[in-house]
Enzyme design. Structure first.
Site, PDB file in Angstrom:
ATOM      1  N   LYS A  75      56.426  -4.755  58.464  1.00 49.06           N
ATOM      2  CA  LYS A  75      56.132  -5.851  57.505  1.00 49.06           C
ATOM      3  C   LYS A  75      57.095  -7.002  57.725  1.00 49.06           C
ATOM      4  O   LYS A  75      57.860  -7.414  56.851  1.00 49.06           O
ATOM      5  CB  LYS A  75      56.194  -5.363  56.063  1.00 49.06           C
ATOM      6  CG  LYS A  75      55.054  -4.443  55.715  1.00 49.06           C
ATOM      7  CD  LYS A  75      54.873  -4.271  54.222  1.00 49.06           C
ATOM      8  CE  LYS A  75      53.891  -3.170  53.953  1.00 49.06           C
ATOM      9  NZ  LYS A  75      54.368  -1.839  54.386  1.00 49.06           N
ATOM     10  N   TYR A  81      61.627 -16.395  66.205  1.00 48.70           N
ATOM     11  CA  TYR A  81      62.589 -15.897  67.200  1.00 48.70           C
ATOM     12  C   TYR A  81      63.056 -14.476  66.874  1.00 48.70           C
ATOM     13  O   TYR A  81      63.084 -13.596  67.736  1.00 48.70           O
ATOM     14  CB  TYR A  81      63.785 -16.861  67.253  1.00 48.70           C
ATOM     15  CG  TYR A  81      64.969 -16.325  68.017  1.00 48.70           C
ATOM     16  CD1 TYR A  81      64.916 -16.186  69.399  1.00 48.70           C
ATOM     17  CD2 TYR A  81      66.126 -15.920  67.338  1.00 48.70           C
ATOM     18  CE1 TYR A  81      66.003 -15.666  70.100  1.00 48.70           C
ATOM     19  CE2 TYR A  81      67.201 -15.401  68.029  1.00 48.70           C
ATOM     20  CZ  TYR A  81      67.134 -15.273  69.411  1.00 48.70           C
ATOM     21  OH  TYR A  81      68.199 -14.739  70.088  1.00 48.70           O
ATOM     22  N   GLY A 189      44.517   4.813  44.162  1.00 52.51           N
ATOM     23  CA  GLY A 189      43.224   4.428  44.742  1.00 52.51           C
ATOM     24  C   GLY A 189      42.391   5.675  45.037  1.00 52.51           C
ATOM     25  O   GLY A 189      42.926   6.667  45.531  1.00 52.51           O
TER      26      GLY A 189
HETATM   27  O1  O7E Z   1      51.360   5.923  48.886  1.00 55.86           O
HETATM   28  P1  O7E Z   1      51.199   6.627  50.178  1.00 55.86           P
HETATM   29  O2  O7E Z   1      52.107   7.790  50.347  1.00 55.86           O
HETATM   30  O3  O7E Z   1      49.765   6.947  50.515  1.00 55.86           O
HETATM   31  O4  O7E Z   1      51.698   5.608  51.330  1.00 55.86           O
HETATM   32  C1  O7E Z   1      51.219   4.320  51.413  1.00 55.86           C
HETATM   33  C2  O7E Z   1      51.618   3.683  52.713  1.00 55.86           C
HETATM   34  O5  O7E Z   1      51.009   2.406  52.776  1.00 55.86           O
HETATM   35  C3  O7E Z   1      53.124   3.457  52.863  1.00 55.86           C
HETATM   36  O6  O7E Z   1      53.448   3.624  54.222  1.00 55.86           O
HETATM   37  C4  O7E Z   1      53.315   1.986  52.475  1.00 55.86           C
HETATM   38  O7  O7E Z   1      54.322   1.350  53.219  1.00 55.86           O
HETATM   39  C5  O7E Z   1      51.977   1.390  52.877  1.00 55.86           C
HETATM   40  N1  O7E Z   1      51.573   0.217  52.080  1.00 55.86           N
HETATM   41  C6  O7E Z   1      51.412   0.312  50.716  1.00 55.86           C
HETATM   42  O8  O7E Z   1      51.589   1.369  50.112  1.00 55.86           O
HETATM   43  N2  O7E Z   1      51.058  -0.805  50.021  1.00 55.86           N
HETATM   44  C7  O7E Z   1      50.834  -1.994  50.607  1.00 55.86           C
HETATM   45  O9  O7E Z   1      50.480  -2.952  49.926  1.00 55.86           O
HETATM   46  C8  O7E Z   1      50.960  -2.110  51.996  1.00 55.86           C
HETATM   47  C9  O7E Z   1      51.273  -0.964  52.731  1.00 55.86           C
HETATM   48  C10 O7E Z   1      51.167  -1.052  54.141  1.00 55.86           C
HETATM   49  O10 O7E Z   1      51.203  -0.129  54.903  1.00 55.86           O
HETATM   50  O11 O7E Z   1      50.918  -2.233  54.659  1.00 55.86           O
HETATM   51  C11 O7E Z   1      50.592  -2.277  55.985  1.00 55.86           C
HETATM   52  C12 O7E Z   1      49.311  -1.552  56.331  1.00 55.86           C
END
Ligand code: O7E
Length: 239
Positions: A75, A81, A189
């Site tokens: 993220k 750079y 979700g």
């Molecule tokens: O809640 P879990 O255990 O199912 O994990 C959720 C994963 O999705 C975790 O790695 C977290 O960093 C990621 N995630 C979110 O939970 N919410 C977001 O808004 C965005 C991410 C994410 O992975 O963004 C990039 C795809």
């Protein structure tokens, strides 16, 4: 639900490998193989880097070199750079890498995209997040974030499985861009909300699979729920 739609649904589930303690790293690397063989692929990020080092991050990608989408989730949100330095040392072996859209294109995302293209890695931009705080700053800016993404033209974007209405807005603005949606299970979700209601391509699932005593069954069960809800949506994702 037919065998066929369950088989297609499991290819829409990406497993997030987030170790909680150092001792989890090996176990999650074991799940990486499964997630790439059975599922759509893996996502690794800062917890894996912090607890397993860059070796564990590269190993996760290597374990999936036979197939499956390998997504590096740092993220990123920095100047071009610095992001270039980060991806040059960590993104090799991955298919895609994630950055925040809010940093804008000039001096940041354009440079990152160029660096990734040179390495054969695709860019994914975060447009909205799954937690409630996304409503404070990020979501009121959704249209502007979509317009940044429309200019940068990433391969994929991230929108939350916890709010399928947001995914649907992104889908209508970006009909041909891959949408990945986290927040399934542990964050509330329901499996299938993102794909069936929002029009996402992939659902990202972490703890429901990685903390299960039987990760294969947990992965299949998420896929089974998706397949039951909208088998008609499960043509192979356009990667
Ligand atoms: O809640 P879990 O255990 O199912 O994990 C959720 C994963 O999705 C975790 O790695 C977290 O960093 C990621 N995630 C979110 O939970 N919410 C977001 O808004 C965005 C991410 C994410 O992975 O963004 C990039 C795809």
């Amino acid at each position: 639900m037919s065998q066929g739609s369950a088989g297609l649904a499991v290819k829409r589930v990406i497993v997030a490998l987030d170790p909680a303690v150092e001792g989890d790293v090996e176990k999650l690397l074991g799940i990486a193989r499964l997630a790439c063989r059975e599922g759509a692929g893996i996502k690794v990020g800062l917890p894996m880097l912090a607890l397993g080092g860059s070796e564990a991050v590269s190993e996760a990608a290597r374990l999936c070199s036979g197939g499956g989408l390998r997504v590096l989730d740092l993220k990123l949100a920095d100047i071009g750079y610095v992001m270039r330095l980060a991806v040059e040392s960590l993104a090799r072996g991955f298919d895609a890498a994630i950055a925040h859209a809010f940093i804008g294109s000039e001096g940041a995302l354009e440079e990152l995209k160029g660096a990734l293209e040179g390495m054969g890695v695709r860019l994914v931009l975060v447009l909205s997040m799954s937690h409630q705080g996304s409503a404070e700053v990020i979501d009121p800016c959704l249209d502007r974030l979509i317009s940044v993404a429309t200019r940068v033209r990433p391969w994929g974007v991230v929108a939350p499985a916890t709010r399928p209405g947001v995914i649907a807005r992104v889908r209508s603005a970006m009909p041909r861009t891959v949408i990945m949606s986290p927040g399934v299970g542990a964050q509330g979700g329901r499996p299938g909300d993102a794909i069936c209601l929002g029009g996402a391509d992939y659902e990202i699932v972490g703890r429901v699979v990685t903390r299960s005593p039987d990760p294969v069954s947990a992965l299949r069960s998420v896929a089974g729920s998706i397949a039951e809800r909208c088998p008609e949506r499960l043509l192979p994702a356009s990667t």
